[in-house]
Scaffold this motif. Structure first.
Motif, PDB file in Angstrom:
ATOM      1  N   ASN A   1       0.941  -1.230  -0.154  1.00 30.92           N
ATOM      2  CA  ASN A   1      -0.259  -0.100   0.221  1.00 30.92           C
ATOM      3  C   ASN A   1       0.910   1.362   0.096  1.00 30.92           C
ATOM      4  OD1 ASN A   1      -2.697  -0.990   0.004  1.00 30.92           O
ATOM      5  ND2 ASN A   1      -2.573  -1.447   1.947  1.00 30.92           N
ATOM      6  N   TRP A   2       2.101   1.280   0.693  1.00 29.59           N
ATOM      7  CA  TRP A   2       2.876   2.425   0.911  1.00 29.59           C
ATOM      8  C   TRP A   2       3.577   2.725  -0.419  1.00 29.59           C
ATOM      9  CZ3 TRP A   2       8.255   2.476   0.347  1.00 29.59           C
ATOM     10  CH2 TRP A   2       8.747   3.928   0.661  1.00 29.59           C
ATOM     11  N   PHE A   3       4.106   1.553  -1.083  1.00 25.61           N
ATOM     12  CA  PHE A   3       4.772   1.863  -2.233  1.00 25.61           C
ATOM     13  C   PHE A   3       3.969   2.169  -3.576  1.00 25.61           C
ATOM     14  CE2 PHE A   3       5.901  -2.989  -2.530  1.00 25.61           C
ATOM     15  CZ  PHE A   3       5.144  -3.098  -3.571  1.00 25.61           C
ATOM     16  N   ASP A   4       2.647   1.593  -3.383  1.00 30.59           N
ATOM     17  CA  ASP A   4       1.763   2.127  -4.460  1.00 30.59           C
ATOM     18  C   ASP A   4       1.161   3.474  -4.269  1.00 30.59           C
ATOM     19  OD1 ASP A   4       2.022   0.098  -6.502  1.00 30.59           O
ATOM     20  OD2 ASP A   4       0.772  -1.270  -5.326  1.00 30.59           O
ATOM     21  N   GLY A   5       1.348   4.044  -3.186  1.00 32.37           N
ATOM     22  CA  GLY A   5       0.875   5.466  -3.015  1.00 32.37           C
ATOM     23  C   GLY A   5      -0.463   5.386  -2.620  1.00 32.37           C
ATOM     24  N   HIS A   6      -1.058   4.414  -1.909  1.00 37.64           N
ATOM     25  CA  HIS A   6      -2.606   4.301  -1.157  1.00 37.64           C
ATOM     26  C   HIS A   6      -2.547   5.631  -0.491  1.00 37.64           C
ATOM     27  CE1 HIS A   6      -5.991   2.976   0.645  1.00 37.64           C
ATOM     28  NE2 HIS A   6      -6.001   1.846   0.072  1.00 37.64           N
TER      29      HIS A   6
ATOM     30  N   ASN B   1       4.002 -14.475  -5.622  1.00 40.05           N
ATOM     31  CA  ASN B   1       4.315 -13.318  -6.066  1.00 40.05           C
ATOM     32  C   ASN B   1       4.207 -12.020  -5.417  1.00 40.05           C
ATOM     33  OD1 ASN B   1       4.796 -14.795  -8.560  1.00 40.05           O
ATOM     34  ND2 ASN B   1       2.419 -14.403  -9.371  1.00 40.05           N
ATOM     35  N   VAL B   2       3.489 -12.112  -4.329  1.00 39.75           N
ATOM     36  CA  VAL B   2       3.485 -10.642  -3.362  1.00 39.75           C
ATOM     37  C   VAL B   2       5.113 -10.881  -2.691  1.00 39.75           C
ATOM     38  CG1 VAL B   2       2.441  -9.527  -1.491  1.00 39.75           C
ATOM     39  CG2 VAL B   2       1.326 -10.694  -3.205  1.00 39.75           C
ATOM     40  N   ALA B   3       5.415 -11.928  -2.294  1.00 41.58           N
ATOM     41  CA  ALA B   3       6.783 -11.935  -1.729  1.00 41.58           C
ATOM     42  C   ALA B   3       7.957 -11.474  -2.867  1.00 41.58           C
ATOM     43  CB  ALA B   3       7.142 -13.364  -1.251  1.00 41.58           C
ATOM     44  N   LEU B   4       7.835 -12.011  -3.861  1.00 45.13           N
ATOM     45  CA  LEU B   4       8.612 -11.318  -4.836  1.00 45.13           C
ATOM     46  C   LEU B   4       8.575  -9.852  -5.216  1.00 45.13           C
ATOM     47  CD1 LEU B   4       8.689 -14.103  -7.728  1.00 45.13           C
ATOM     48  CD2 LEU B   4      10.105 -13.696  -5.686  1.00 45.13           C
ATOM     49  N   ASP B   5       7.265  -9.459  -5.173  1.00 42.95           N
ATOM     50  CA  ASP B   5       7.257  -7.932  -5.378  1.00 42.95           C
ATOM     51  C   ASP B   5       7.715  -7.208  -4.324  1.00 42.95           C
ATOM     52  OD1 ASP B   5       5.690  -7.936  -7.696  1.00 42.95           O
ATOM     53  OD2 ASP B   5       3.786  -7.335  -6.785  1.00 42.95           O
ATOM     54  N   VAL B   6       7.507  -7.590  -2.947  1.00 44.66           N
ATOM     55  CA  VAL B   6       8.150  -6.812  -1.780  1.00 44.66           C
ATOM     56  C   VAL B   6       9.769  -7.160  -2.036  1.00 44.66           C
ATOM     57  CG1 VAL B   6       8.445  -7.159   0.759  1.00 44.66           C
ATOM     58  CG2 VAL B   6       6.125  -7.231  -0.250  1.00 44.66           C
ATOM     59  N   ALA B   7      10.152  -8.330  -2.163  1.00 40.97           N
ATOM     60  CA  ALA B   7      11.713  -8.449  -2.174  1.00 40.97           C
ATOM     61  C   ALA B   7      12.179  -7.746  -3.220  1.00 40.97           C
ATOM     62  CB  ALA B   7      12.054  -9.918  -2.431  1.00 40.97           C
ATOM     63  N   ARG B   8      11.588  -7.543  -4.380  1.00 42.43           N
ATOM     64  CA  ARG B   8      12.040  -6.812  -5.560  1.00 42.43           C
ATOM     65  C   ARG B   8      12.329  -5.311  -5.235  1.00 42.43           C
ATOM     66  NH1 ARG B   8       8.676  -8.118  -8.739  1.00 42.43           N
ATOM     67  NH2 ARG B   8       7.629  -6.246  -9.227  1.00 42.43           N
ATOM     68  N   MET B   9      10.957  -4.923  -4.695  1.00 45.35           N
ATOM     69  CA  MET B   9      11.150  -3.404  -4.279  1.00 45.35           C
ATOM     70  C   MET B   9      12.120  -2.970  -3.228  1.00 45.35           C
ATOM     71  SD  MET B   9       8.907  -1.802  -6.340  1.00 45.35           S
ATOM     72  CE  MET B   9       8.591  -0.282  -5.297  1.00 45.35           C
TER      73      MET B   9
END
Length: 463
Positions: free
Chosen positions: A126-131, A152-160
């Motif tokens: 939510n934070w990095f997507d500007g919620h 995939n959420v874990a990958l998104d978090v790790a990648r960011m």
């Protein structure tokens, strides 16, 4: 006969349900209003997926095409339960579909999960997507970070967390998020999964993206790739698993040691707890090494390991939130239902006029294709359920706008979303980027309602 339908939630699930109903053969006319608590539509596609995902633009374009036909009204910045209630909907509509998704983190029952430095993936996303409803800053002070989850959420978090922030500038990343990530001292991100490489829930596209990160070494461990027969069979029989294995095996052969950041993938790791540094902060992640049980699962080995970290993110799933006046299954985080027909929690009898679709219907699993089939099932029941529809006292379209206006709700519309969309694109143009997402809710509403151009309070980021 005209069906006046309310849909609560303007993400993919709600928009697809509206589109399917409008295109379906039926013996009555339809008028649909979408209610969304945020000033902008698209739900998790806008606020739940990392901004550097290449497929998101295509999904948003498809959703935009549906809305831009002009046969669906949107009431944004309207909160169900306060601005409009279930009793209100019964006075103005024949039925309602809830498509509110799942935006909370699922709980994780391990020791130390409440320590300072332990976070839920959903909050970080939510934070990095500007919620607009989360703090503008995020504590990015850790050098070593653990991410628990093999989806995939874990990958998104790790990648960011590990990606160099300047490589995110071509995306719509908000300025405050760029500034936060740019100040991060991170050097190592560790991703942990309970089972082996052949049992992960990643999709190949998302996994491949990790290996394309600039100045990031991929670190894998040989002990995780001694496959048992069940894992070998999974690789041989499932094309997706075969591709994932091929990607991981290629990473094992890479030279490492030259990058400034490292992304470690750990498998066969059962989480036990987080270690307190003595001041209430996370200092290590403790886990038990597991091994294949011969049937595609795992069993404990009794070997306990610890990895020093200063931050921990759990990406173990999303969880739905209850809605005022609507039955809710607290254990599974969904609205109890039969194929989208909402059921009373105690009696399992159908609740007339109330339906569900998407993650609030079936839980947070599956991709966009599942969302479409979900909506088709729900709409099928809605169409054949005329005897269960409500009998509204004020079904005319103007009465809903009058109700919201009378209550002082600053609701946004499709025209308002077009204004906000154009404003974000213009902010991007000024910075040599495609889009810069507006974060504060009041600013989103002001732009949507046609107010004077607001002053953006985040610093300009040069591309």
């Amino acid at each position: 006969m005209k069906l006046r339908l309310a849909i609560v939630g303007a993400g993919p699930a709600g928009i697809y349900a509206a589109d399917i109903l409008l295109k379906q053969e039926r013996a009555f006319d339809v008028s649909i209003d979408l209610f969304e608590r945020l000033p902008a539509p698209y739900g998790l596609v806008r606020y739940g997926v990392a901004p550097d995902h290449p497929r998101i633009k295509g999904i948003i374009n498809a959703l935009r095409d549906v809305l831009d036909r002009g046969d669906i009204r949107i009431f944004g910045n309207v909160n169900f339960g306060t601005d409009v209630t279930l009793d209100d909907l019964k006075q103005h509509y024949h039925a309602v579909i809830f498509s509110t998704g799942a935006v909370r983190d699922a709980p994780l029952g391990i020791e130390g999960v409440d320590l300072d430095g332990s976070y839920g993936a959903a909050d970080f996303v939510n934070w990095f997507d500007g919620h607009p409803d989360v703090p503008r800053t995020w504590p990015l002070e850790a050098r070593e970070i653990a991410v628990l989850g093999n989806g995939n959420v874990a990958l998104d978090v790790a990648r960011m967390l590990v990606k160099h922030p300047e490589d995110l500038l071509p995306t719509e990343i908000p300025d405050n998020v760029y500034d936060g990530l740019a100040a991060s001292p991170v050097t190592d991100v560790h991703v942990f999964g309970r089972r082996g490489p052949a049992q992960v829930k990643f999709t190949p596209l998302e996994l491949r993206e990790l290996g394309e990160l600039r100045d990031v070494d991929m670190i894998l461990h040989d002990e995780d790739f001694d496959y048992d027969d069940a894992s070998k069979a999974a690789v041989a029989s499932n094309k997706q698993v075969m591709v994932i294995d091929r990607v991981l095996q290629a990473w094992r052969k890479r030279e490492t040691g030259s990058a400034s950041r490292r992304l470690h993938l750990h498998f066969y790791a059962k989480p036990l707890g987080l270690v307190d540094d003595g001041t209430g902060k996370v200092s290590a992640f403790r886990y038990e090494r597991t091994r294949p049980d011969g049937e595609g699962g795992v069993e404990g080995t009794g070997e306990i390991r610890e990895i020093p970290i200063q931050a921990f993110y759990r990406a173990v799933g999303y969880f739905g939130s209850p809605l005022d006046g609507v039955p809710f299954d607290e254990e599974h985080g969904v609205i109890p239902n039969h194929e989208g027909q909402v059921l009373h929690s105690e009696s399992n009898e159908i609740v007339p006029g109330v339906y569900a679709t998407g993650w609030i219907k079936r839980g947070p699993v599956g991709l966009i294709g599942h969302t479409k089939s979900d909506a088709m099932e729900t709409i099928s029941h809605l169409v054949s359920d005329q005897s269960n529809w409500w009998s509204p006292s004020h079904p005319d379209e103007e009465s809903v706008e009058a109700l919201l206006t009378e209550r002082g709700v600053r609701f946004t519309t499709l025209d308002g979303w077009h204004r906000l969309d154009e404003h974000e694109l213009s902010l991007g143009t000024e910075r040599g980027r495609e889009r810069v997402k507006v974060v504060p809710r009041e600013e989103m509403v002001e732009v949507s309602l046609g107010g004077a151009d607001p002053v953006v309070d985040a610093p300009t980021v040069d591309a």
